[in-house]
Design a protein around this motif. Sequence first.
Motif: not given
Length: 115
Positions: A53-57, A62-82
Amino acid sequence: MIPISSGVRVWIATGHTDMRRGMNSLALLVQEAFTRDPHGGDLYVFRGRSGKLIKILWHDGLGMSLYAKRLERGRFLWPSPADGVMTITPAQLGYLLEGIDWRMPQHTWRPQAAG
């Protein structure tokens, strides 16, 4: 889809974020942890611990939007916390939302049928 105009930056919050957070607490996180203005028009991308799951703010002026997307299979590739907070291009965000490795674009998985 989010209409991204030129000059807008896409910020990735590396590591994982509590996905129970709503737009107000994510905006506060942007303001306090990233020292950025959440109302400035940039996009801020957060990923949950499971990676599905990812969320985009985004504030469009005009206003704040929050977009969410969930993958049914697999994972979102993400950089390391470092890596800390980092920016990506709008094109890389498009790849990320499609479940494609935004560092080296190619499909990771595509469903054959619904259900």
